[in-house]
Design an enzyme around this catalytic site. Structure first.
Site, short mmCIF file in Angstrom:
data_model
loop_
_atom_site.label_atom_id
_atom_site.label_comp_id
_atom_site.label_asym_id
_atom_site.label_seq_id
_atom_site.Cartn_x
_atom_site.Cartn_y
_atom_site.Cartn_z
N ASP A 62 33.35 47.77 37.39
CA ASP A 62 33.54 46.65 37.84
C ASP A 62 32.69 45.00 37.08
O ASP A 62 31.42 45.28 36.84
CB ASP A 62 33.17 45.78 39.56
CG ASP A 62 34.27 44.67 40.27
OD1 ASP A 62 35.39 44.33 39.64
OD2 ASP A 62 33.71 44.24 40.07
N GLU A 104 35.35 47.28 33.15
CA GLU A 104 35.34 46.51 33.17
C GLU A 104 34.56 45.31 32.69
O GLU A 104 33.55 45.16 33.32
CB GLU A 104 35.81 45.58 34.59
CG GLU A 104 36.87 44.11 34.36
CD GLU A 104 36.92 43.46 36.11
OE1 GLU A 104 37.67 43.32 36.47
OE2 GLU A 104 35.89 43.98 36.99
N HIS A 135 45.32 44.99 39.94
CA HIS A 135 45.48 44.31 41.02
C HIS A 135 43.86 42.65 40.49
O HIS A 135 44.84 41.64 41.95
CB HIS A 135 43.84 44.45 41.84
CG HIS A 135 42.53 44.80 41.50
ND1 HIS A 135 42.21 45.80 40.20
CD2 HIS A 135 41.56 44.14 41.90
CE1 HIS A 135 40.91 45.08 40.41
NE2 HIS A 135 40.60 44.27 40.94
N ASP A 136 44.27 42.13 39.99
CA ASP A 136 43.49 40.49 39.17
C ASP A 136 44.35 40.19 38.78
O ASP A 136 44.75 38.82 38.35
CB ASP A 136 42.77 40.86 38.67
CG ASP A 136 40.85 40.72 39.41
OD1 ASP A 136 41.14 41.11 40.72
OD2 ASP A 136 40.48 41.86 39.13
#
Length: 587
Positions: free
Chosen positions: A223, A284, A356-357
């Site tokens: 992340d 990411e 999910h974003d």
């Protein structure tokens, strides 16, 4: 560092073969556990729910399951604020449940990738609790602490060490009255940034990663990992960012995105954790440039295998950012994706529309009307999955799930959306206008429950879902899709079969066709010893006719996959496509 826990290997199974580069031909399926399947009726998804539905994923032809965070967390940012990196949050289950999930995934020949969230922890993590206990704490330097701006009193507006604006609204700095300093949080105030300049922090992170690999995990999705290196000056100072018009904040991203030691840290991580493990390491990287992405993914540099970049999902953002959505220019999208296809020819791409974003792509860039939802979902999948790179499927994408269409702020759960709404109202904005900006782009569009069937809670739970179910689950659901051979689900399954059976889909070079065409996305893939693979897709709700010079052969070749079995035949180099029709041809 959290004390090591007993590693019970009784539930584990042998890890599927990990040949170097195995991920090049793989398909990854992202599970957002909170919204996937609830086995105990509390309204929140859990690990047993995932186990119960693994066959749905396996039969889709998926190779890797990527699990969004299931660690202990206060859930300020839905689990991306971690209070214990080596335990499972009770809302999802136990470590033993996770062992059973790993075993069940491996039994089906798939692998498991875990989310790694180490730019920041939760403010409830023992590391931070120790760090904030006083300036003489042994872990004080595990986080980024700074005194108030000279000449200012701590806690007052303008006293923050820098003017940086948080991703989640407001300042990136939180005043700690007890210790008389500010701590940095690029995201929520409950997500303090770890200080990667401190080698003790890095070793603690690496030890935790090794612990998970020993437990049977096959890789990590890291992340916001390109934010870990901040531009710290010789005296520890951090600079102000360029002013953001209309606010008292500045853009600090030049001083924390792709920072000066980022590549050094990722190379060190590779060396210390997984140099010989042949795992999947995907970074990411918001704000990453193609230049940096080449460095991150260059195999010789031994950093990561691929990156998630965000350029393409920002192409419809207006002057006001993501909340100011504009119509997508298809030529802009084509040129952007082509630049990454060609620019990372020596590295590797991750391919995605959804996660999910992000809002649901069929509502964002497709046509989610009853007439074209299925065809546009299929065509969007075709265009993406036939490119060079590793494709990612987000739960429900294989069903053509749509945005939810919330109309009240009370419907939302996402901290980013809620903070934006509050901040805009504080500046005098009309609530209706703010809601209209949130609805098409809120992260909650991706987080409504997985639609398993047409029952009242979509088969997600026997209780009350933590967030409302999309009303269209009565028509859009997995049970119906799996029964229908013409569904989005079975189209995705065939796309995955092509990746697994045709080397050209994995290794072929990419060439964009018709770059300026406003409706059609077309490209070729070529590989020595193979016929040409041609992908041609009408990404609009109107018919389109195109001429593909020099490609009469492929146009008349074998149809590997199509959205329309009754599509018009090509006339030499000319082809007419129905709305949202796409074809994959080999010839």
């Amino acid at each position: 560092m959290t004390s090591p826990r007993h590693l019970d290997t009784t539930a584990t199974t042998p890890v599927p073969d990990r040949e170097p580069g195995w991920w090049r031909s793989a398909v990854v399926y992202q599970v957002y556990p909170r919204s996937f399947a609830d086995s105990d009726g509390d309204g929140v998804g859990d690990l047993q729910g995932i186990i119960d539905h693994l066959d749905h994923i396996a039969e889709l032809g998926v190779d890797v399951v990527w699990l969004s965070p299931i660690y202990r967390s206060p859930q300020d940012d839905n689990g991306y604020d971690i209070s214990d990196y080596q335990d499972v949050d009770p809302m999802f289950g136990t470590l033993e449940d996770l062992d059973r999930l790993i075993a069940a995934i491996h039994e089906r020949g798939m692998k498991l990738v875990m989310d790694l969230v180490v730019n920041h922890s939760s403010d409830e993590h023992p590391w931070f609790q120790d760090s904030r206990s006083g300036r003489d704490s042994a872990k004080r330097d595990w986080y980024v602490w700074r005194p108030p701006r000279p000449g200012h009193t701590g806690g007052e507006p303008g006293a923050e060490p820098t003017n940086w604006h948080s991703f989640f609204s407001g300042s990136t700095w939180e005043w700690d009255e007890a210790s008389g300093e500010y701590y940095l949080h690029l995201f929520s105030r409950k997500q303090p940034d770890l200080n990667w300049e401190n080698p003790q922090v890095r070793e603690a992170v690496y030890a935790m990663m090794r612990w998970w690999l020993d437990r049977g995990v096959d890789g990590f999705r890291m992340d916001v990992i390109n934010l870990i290196s901040k531009a710290v000056g010789p005296d520890g100072e951090l600079p102000d960012g360029p002013a953001k018009p209309g606010t008292r904040y500045g853009d600090g991203s030049p001083f924390y995105m792709n920072g000066p030691r980022n590549h050094e840290f990722l190379h060190e991580m590779h060396r210390e954790v997984y140099a010989d493990a042949a795992i999947l390491a995907v970074a990411e990287t918001p704000g990453v440039t193609l230049e940096h992405a080449r460095l991150f993914t260059d195999p010789a540099r031994r950093e990561v295998d691929m990156v998630f970049q965000f350029e393409h999902v920002g192409l419809d953002h207006g002057p006001g950012g993501k909340w100011d959505l504009q119509p997508l220019s298809l030529p802009d999208l084509k040129l952007n994706l082509a630049a990454w296809q060609e620019g990372l020819a020596a590295g590797w791409n991750s391919l995605y529309w959804n996660n999910h974003d992000q809002p649901r792509v069929v509502s964002r860039w497709g046509d989610d009307s009853p007439e074209y939802r299925v065809a546009s979902a299929k065509t969007l999948g075709t265009v993406l999955h036939m490119m060079r790179g590793t494709p990612y499927v987000y739960q429900g994408e294989e069903l053509g799930m749509t945005n939810v269409g919330f109309t009240s702020i009370e419907d939302y759960r996402d901290i980013e959306s809620l903070n934006h709404y509050r901040e805009q109202l504080e500046h005098g904005a009309d609530p209706a206008d703010v809601l209209a900006g949130i609805a098409p782009v809120s992260r909650d569009n991706a987080r409504t429950p997985m639609q398993w069937d047409d029952s009242p809670a979509a088969g997600f739970t026997t209780g009350t879902p933590w967030i409302a179910v999309n009303p269209n689950h009565t028509e859009v659901n997995a049970a119906a899709a799996r029964r229908d051979p013409g569904s989005v689900y079975h189209h995705y399954r065939r796309l995955h079969e092509l990746r697994h059976t045709h080397d050209i889909v994995v290794e072929g070079s990419f060439r964009l066709l018709l770059p300026e065409h406003e409706q059609v996305f077309a490209y070729t893939r070529t590989l020595a010893g193979s016929p040409t693979l041609l992908v041609v897709a009408n990404m609009s709700s109107e018919p389109a006719t195109v001429t593909l010079a020099g490609l009469a052969g492929p146009l008349a070749g074998e149809v590997l996959l199509t959205t329309h079995d009754d599509g018009a035949h090509a006339a030499g180099e000319e082809l007419t496509l129905a709305p949202w029709e796409s074809r994959v041809l080999l010839g």
